[in-house]
Design a protein around this motif. Sequence first.
Motif, short mmCIF file in Angstrom:
data_model
loop_
_atom_site.label_atom_id
_atom_site.label_comp_id
_atom_site.label_asym_id
_atom_site.label_seq_id
_atom_site.Cartn_x
_atom_site.Cartn_y
_atom_site.Cartn_z
N VAL A 106 46.56 27.70 52.30
CA VAL A 106 47.74 26.74 51.70
C VAL A 106 47.79 25.47 52.28
CG1 VAL A 106 49.17 29.03 51.78
CG2 VAL A 106 49.14 27.44 53.89
N HIS A 107 46.97 24.92 53.00
CA HIS A 107 46.74 23.43 53.22
C HIS A 107 45.79 22.87 52.66
CE1 HIS A 107 49.15 24.75 56.87
NE2 HIS A 107 49.75 23.37 56.69
N ARG A 108 45.03 23.52 51.59
CA ARG A 108 44.09 22.69 50.83
C ARG A 108 44.70 22.02 49.51
NH1 ARG A 108 39.82 26.09 53.08
NH2 ARG A 108 40.14 28.01 52.50
N GLU A 109 44.50 20.85 49.50
CA GLU A 109 45.09 20.14 48.22
C GLU A 109 44.08 20.33 47.11
OE1 GLU A 109 47.72 18.34 48.38
OE2 GLU A 109 47.71 18.83 50.58
N ALA A 110 43.17 20.66 47.09
CA ALA A 110 41.99 21.08 45.88
C ALA A 110 42.45 22.24 45.41
CB ALA A 110 40.44 20.88 46.05
N PRO A 111 42.25 22.74 44.07
CA PRO A 111 42.31 24.06 43.47
C PRO A 111 41.61 25.11 44.56
CG PRO A 111 41.92 22.73 41.78
CD PRO A 111 41.56 21.84 42.99
N ARG A 112 42.17 26.06 44.54
CA ARG A 112 41.80 27.32 45.71
C ARG A 112 40.77 28.09 45.01
NH1 ARG A 112 46.84 25.50 46.10
NH2 ARG A 112 47.53 24.90 48.24
N LEU A 113 39.83 27.54 44.42
CA LEU A 113 38.66 28.43 43.82
C LEU A 113 37.93 29.42 44.55
CD1 LEU A 113 37.46 25.79 41.19
CD2 LEU A 113 39.21 27.44 40.80
N VAL A 114 37.57 28.58 45.92
CA VAL A 114 36.67 29.37 46.73
C VAL A 114 37.37 30.76 47.40
CG1 VAL A 114 35.56 29.28 48.92
CG2 VAL A 114 35.32 27.38 47.56
N ASP A 115 38.64 30.46 47.62
CA ASP A 115 39.44 31.52 48.19
C ASP A 115 39.70 32.68 46.92
OD1 ASP A 115 40.32 30.24 50.64
OD2 ASP A 115 41.32 28.71 48.90
N SER A 116 39.89 32.24 45.61
CA SER A 116 40.14 33.19 44.79
C SER A 116 38.67 33.84 44.40
CB SER A 116 40.56 32.56 43.40
OG SER A 116 41.77 31.84 43.70
N GLN A 117 37.55 33.21 44.56
CA GLN A 117 36.24 33.71 44.30
C GLN A 117 35.89 34.67 45.48
OE1 GLN A 117 33.77 30.63 44.32
NE2 GLN A 117 33.79 30.15 41.90
N LEU A 118 36.27 34.34 46.56
CA LEU A 118 36.14 35.32 48.05
C LEU A 118 37.02 36.57 47.94
CD1 LEU A 118 36.04 32.80 50.85
CD2 LEU A 118 34.02 33.96 49.99
N TYR A 164 47.68 41.77 44.86
CA TYR A 164 49.02 41.16 45.24
C TYR A 164 48.81 39.69 46.08
CZ TYR A 164 51.06 45.66 44.18
OH TYR A 164 51.38 46.61 43.50
N ALA A 165 47.41 40.13 47.00
CA ALA A 165 47.30 38.60 47.85
C ALA A 165 46.58 37.47 46.88
CB ALA A 165 46.31 38.92 48.90
N LEU A 166 45.95 38.02 45.73
CA LEU A 166 45.30 37.24 44.89
C LEU A 166 46.33 36.23 44.11
CD1 LEU A 166 42.64 36.15 43.99
CD2 LEU A 166 42.59 37.84 42.13
N ALA A 167 47.33 37.08 43.76
CA ALA A 167 48.66 36.37 43.08
C ALA A 167 49.22 35.34 43.94
CB ALA A 167 49.45 37.41 42.50
N LEU A 168 49.36 35.89 45.23
CA LEU A 168 49.85 34.73 46.18
C LEU A 168 48.86 33.44 46.20
CD1 LEU A 168 51.42 36.58 49.18
CD2 LEU A 168 52.50 35.16 47.58
N ILE A 169 47.67 33.72 46.24
CA ILE A 169 46.82 32.44 46.34
C ILE A 169 47.19 31.61 45.09
CG2 ILE A 169 44.41 31.66 46.18
CD1 ILE A 169 43.67 34.19 47.98
N GLY A 170 47.18 32.08 43.87
CA GLY A 170 47.35 31.57 42.70
C GLY A 170 48.84 30.92 42.62
#
Length: 231
Positions: free
Chosen positions: A49-61, A137-143
Motif C-alpha cells: 500500500v506504500h508503493r507509488e507505482a502500479p502494483r503489478l508485481v503484487d498482482s502477479q505474485l 478477495y485479496a487481489l481485489a483489495l490490491i487493485g
Amino acid sequence: MTLLDGLALTLFVVGWLGYGPFLALLEPRTGSLNHDMLVVRRVWMTAMVHREAPRLVDSQLMGHTINSAGFFASTNLLLIAAVASVLFGGPAALDGIAAVGVGDVTRPLLEAKLGLILLCLVRGLLDFIWSIRQLNYALALIGASPEAHTEADRLALGSAAADLLNPALSAFSQGVRAYYFALAASAWLFGPGWLAAGSILAFGLLLWRQAGSPAARAIRRARRLLEPPQG
C-alpha cells in the motif's frame, strides 16, 4: 473392524485433528513456518500500500498463488473422482481393489478404508476452494488500493489485506496437509500397521517441515529482519 484397525484409526484421527492445536502449542517455543509467514505476508501487504507505482508485481505474485491453488484443487477433484468411482462402482470395482494385494478384508471394512481416503481429499478440496475465493478477495483489495492516501488509511488497508491473505494461505496449507493424511489413509488398505505408521510419518514430517527444515529456518531469520522492533 478388528481392535488393531480401531487403534490405528484412532491414532490417525488424533494426528489429523490434533496437528493444528499441537503446532500452535509448539510455536511459542520453537516457532513454525506458518507462524513466521504470517509476519512476512503482513509486511508484504504493508509495503504494497506504500508503493507509488502500479502494483503489478503484487498482482502477479497473487495470480501465481491463485494458479497454484487452482492446480491443487483440480488435481484433488480428479483424485476424488477416482476414489469415488471405486467406492460407489459396485462389487466389481471393490473386488478389483481387493485383488491387488490389500489383504483379506470384508467389504464394509474396505469401504471404510476408501471412505477415509475420500474424506481426506474432500476436506482438502474444500480448503483449496475457500483459499482461492479469499485470494481473489485479496487481489481485489490490491487493485483497489489508492495511489495517494493518508498514512493511517494506508496502514489500515494494508492490515485488512493481510487479514485476508493470511487466512487464505492458511487454508491453502490445510489443503496441502490433507494430501499427507490422504496418503496415510491409503496405507490402511494394506493393514492397520501401515495406517499407524503412515499417520506417525505424516505427522512427524509435517512438524519437521514446519519447525526444523532449512526452509523454516530461513524464513525464521527473514522474519526477524522484517518484523518491526518491539518496544
